[in-house]
Design an enzyme around this catalytic site. Structure first.
Site, PDB file in Angstrom:
ATOM      1  N   ASP A  35      29.130   2.736  22.854  1.00 52.15           N
ATOM      2  CA  ASP A  35      28.225   3.268  22.980  1.00 52.15           C
ATOM      3  C   ASP A  35      27.232   3.490  24.323  1.00 52.15           C
ATOM      4  O   ASP A  35      28.153   2.802  25.364  1.00 52.15           O
ATOM      5  CB  ASP A  35      27.016   2.515  22.068  1.00 52.15           C
ATOM      6  CG  ASP A  35      27.288   2.854  20.793  1.00 52.15           C
ATOM      7  OD1 ASP A  35      27.958   3.791  20.478  1.00 52.15           O
ATOM      8  OD2 ASP A  35      26.738   2.046  19.705  1.00 52.15           O
ATOM      9  N   LYS A  56      24.671   7.696  22.605  1.00 50.40           N
ATOM     10  CA  LYS A  56      23.482   8.555  22.151  1.00 50.40           C
ATOM     11  C   LYS A  56      22.391   7.920  22.920  1.00 50.40           C
ATOM     12  O   LYS A  56      21.946   7.031  22.883  1.00 50.40           O
ATOM     13  CB  LYS A  56      23.107   8.366  20.662  1.00 50.40           C
ATOM     14  CG  LYS A  56      24.291   8.585  19.640  1.00 50.40           C
ATOM     15  CD  LYS A  56      23.951   8.119  18.290  1.00 50.40           C
ATOM     16  CE  LYS A  56      25.132   8.206  17.294  1.00 50.40           C
ATOM     17  NZ  LYS A  56      24.897   7.498  16.092  1.00 50.40           N
ATOM     18  N   MET A 171      13.537   0.559  20.829  1.00 56.93           N
ATOM     19  CA  MET A 171      13.487   1.813  21.415  1.00 56.93           C
ATOM     20  C   MET A 171      12.156   2.421  20.963  1.00 56.93           C
ATOM     21  O   MET A 171      12.060   3.482  20.446  1.00 56.93           O
ATOM     22  CB  MET A 171      14.470   2.531  20.370  1.00 56.93           C
ATOM     23  CG  MET A 171      15.859   2.089  20.598  1.00 56.93           C
ATOM     24  SD  MET A 171      17.134   2.645  19.238  1.00 56.93           S
ATOM     25  CE  MET A 171      16.358   1.402  17.788  1.00 56.93           C
TER      26      MET A 171
END
Length: 505
Positions: A35, A56, A171
């Site tokens: 990732d 991502k 996040m």
């Protein structure tokens, strides 16, 4: 035959938080699927011949989750050990559960290797315990950005507001104001302490503090961006007393290390231990001599010399390789006196069973020549100098002038490396580097050839006068020079000049 897929947590960023099991699997993976938030320092541990990026970031996906699921199933049919490497913990907002379900339904064997999650590690590095007696008896981990297409929320805002001691948003920097508004509307006091932690556990970690009412503006003014973690609760008020990670001497400093890759790790680790973020930019590589035969002959005839002068640990390493190749060892130097320039060179000899007879007080060639002359007449003595191809002539010239028979032999070569030169040049042009370090004249020359003489305001740090002279000759201003011409000496000089309490908030 179907291989095994390992869903591995890479932790929040600091390689020191990697678990032993994760490190083992990363080292032996046949293929690595990783990732965006997996630290480059962790990826460097991998030897997998095949690596697949599926990151991502900021709403941009290299692959959809369905595509990632399909890739994992396909790879398990081709490889024995498939490592799916995720930042943090695979089962904490890592979609590891979804991937495990797909693998189970496809009949693919899998294992889960938990990782240290950012929700605990980043606050700890910021000096914020997520639980604390008398302050917080519970903690909740909450996604900071639910799917905006959902009609209803899965977050029980009323419970978070009144029933949980500490709330940690993952996040959540982009929706901080909205999430804080919901907490306040659900009953949380606007003056509740809060903190935003950017790049948690990385050397570049930054933390700002405030309250539910003030933190969104504070974070915006400070330019706090993703990836960030938000902590809400009384425990955030403890940061002022417990902050440690970003209050180390070189916290917030970015330092370029130009040393050859094989030697840079220890120096970079020492800088990072003081809080610096290092950019490893090896401008040179150490390689064997173009013609190894002269070194082999010199090693085979080592006993015929009165003195052998080693000018660096590299010289020791390559001389010993030639000695070993010819069937020799430390006994081949019986009766030969040995001079070592610098403690690192002396240590390299000691590791091979030889104690240096002479280590000059100053770690430069001229001092070695004078020390040899002070040790006694050299007229007619045979002196061997196994050293770099680009070594200066000061030592052999001085010894020959005194009557010695000096044999110079190329033990190794320094060749230009320079991978990543464009990235380093851009950082320098943007003023994003605090210091560039040089440990040899060869690194200076290669740096200027690859990047240029412009440092964008970054300080130039040199290991000693020979390197400094090469820097000035190349058009660089030397700002820091080690008092002791060693890596520890250079480290001390950088700390003295750049050491600060930056990064606190």
């Amino acid at each position: 035959m179907t291989g095994t897929v390992y869903l591995v947590g890479a932790g929040p960023g600091d390689p020191g938080l990697l678990t032993l099991r994760a490190a083992e699997l990363i080292a032996r993976a046949d293929v690595l699927v990783y990732d965006a938030l997996v630290s480059p320092a962790i990826l460097e541990r991998a030897t997998a011949p095949r690596r697949i990026y599926v990151g991502k970031r900021g709403g941009e996906h290299s692959r959809t989750q369905d595509e990632i699921n399909d890739v994992l199933v396909e790879l398990a049919r081709e490889h024995r050990c498939v490592v799916r490497l995720k930042g943090g913990d695979p089962f904490v907002f890592g979609r590891g559960g979804e991937e495990a379900l797909i693998l189970a339904r496809a009949g693919v064997p899998f294992e889960v290797v938990p990782g240290v999650t950012a929700g605990i590690a980043a606050p700890a590095y910021a000096g914020i315990p997520v639980t604390q007696r008398g302050m917080a008896a519970s903690v909740a981990f909450v996604t900071g950005h639910e799917d905006p297409t959902k009609a209803d929320t899965d977050v029980d805002w009323a419970h978070l507001a009144r029933g949980v001691g500490t709330v940690v948003f993952y996040m959540g920097v982009g929706r901080m104001a909205e999430n804080f508004r919901r907490l306040v509307e659900a009953g949380r006091a606007p003056d509740t302490p809060a903190a935003a932690i950017e790049w948690g556990t990385y050397p570049r970690q930054r933390t700002v503090t405030g309250t539910l009412a003030t933190l969104p503006d504070v974070a915006r003014e400070a330019g706090i961006g993703a990836p960030s973690l938000i902590v809400v609760g009384e425990v955030a008020s403890l940061r002022e007393q417990l902050a440690w990670w970003d209050r180390r001497p070189l916290s917030g400093k970015r330092i370029v290390v130009t040393r050859a890759r094989a030697q840079a790790s220890e120096f970079a680790a020492a800088l990072e231990a003081l809080g610096a973020e290092t950019v490893q930019f090896p401008t040179v590589r150490i390689v064997p001599p173009a013609d190894p035969e002269p070194l082999r002959r010199a090693a085979a005839g080592a006993g015929s010399f009165h003195w052998i002068v080693f000018t660096s640990a590299n010289g020791v390493q390559h001389f010993w390789a030639a000695l070993d190749e010819g069937g020799g060892d430390a006994r081949s130097l019986a009766g030969v006196r040995v001079c070592a320039i610098g403690p690192a060179t002396a240590a390299a000899l000691k590791e091979r069973g030889v104690r240096a007879d002479l280590v000059p007080g100053e770690f430069v060639g001229e001092a070695a020549a004078e020390a040899l002359l002070a040790a006694g007449p050299v007229v007619g003595l045979r002196i061997l100098l196994p050293r770099a191809d680009l070594a200066r002539a000061a030592v052999p010239d001085r010894l020959r002038a005194a009557g010695a028979d000096v044999v110079e032999v190329e033990a190794y070569r320094t060749v230009q490396d320079g991978a990543g030169a464009d990235a380093v040049r851009r950082m320098l042009e943007r003023g994003e580097v605090d210091a560039v370090t040089f440990t040899a004249a060869s690194t200076v020359r290669s740096f200027v050839q690859l990047v240029g003489a412009g440092t964008g305001g970054a300080l130039v740090a040199s290991i000693g006068p020979v390197t400094s002279a090469a820097a000035r000759e190349a058009g660089l201003q030397v700002d820091i020079e080690a008092a002791e011409y060693t890596i520890p000496g250079l480290l001390a000089a950088i700390r003295e000049r750049l050491g600060n309490q930056s990064g606190t908030a």
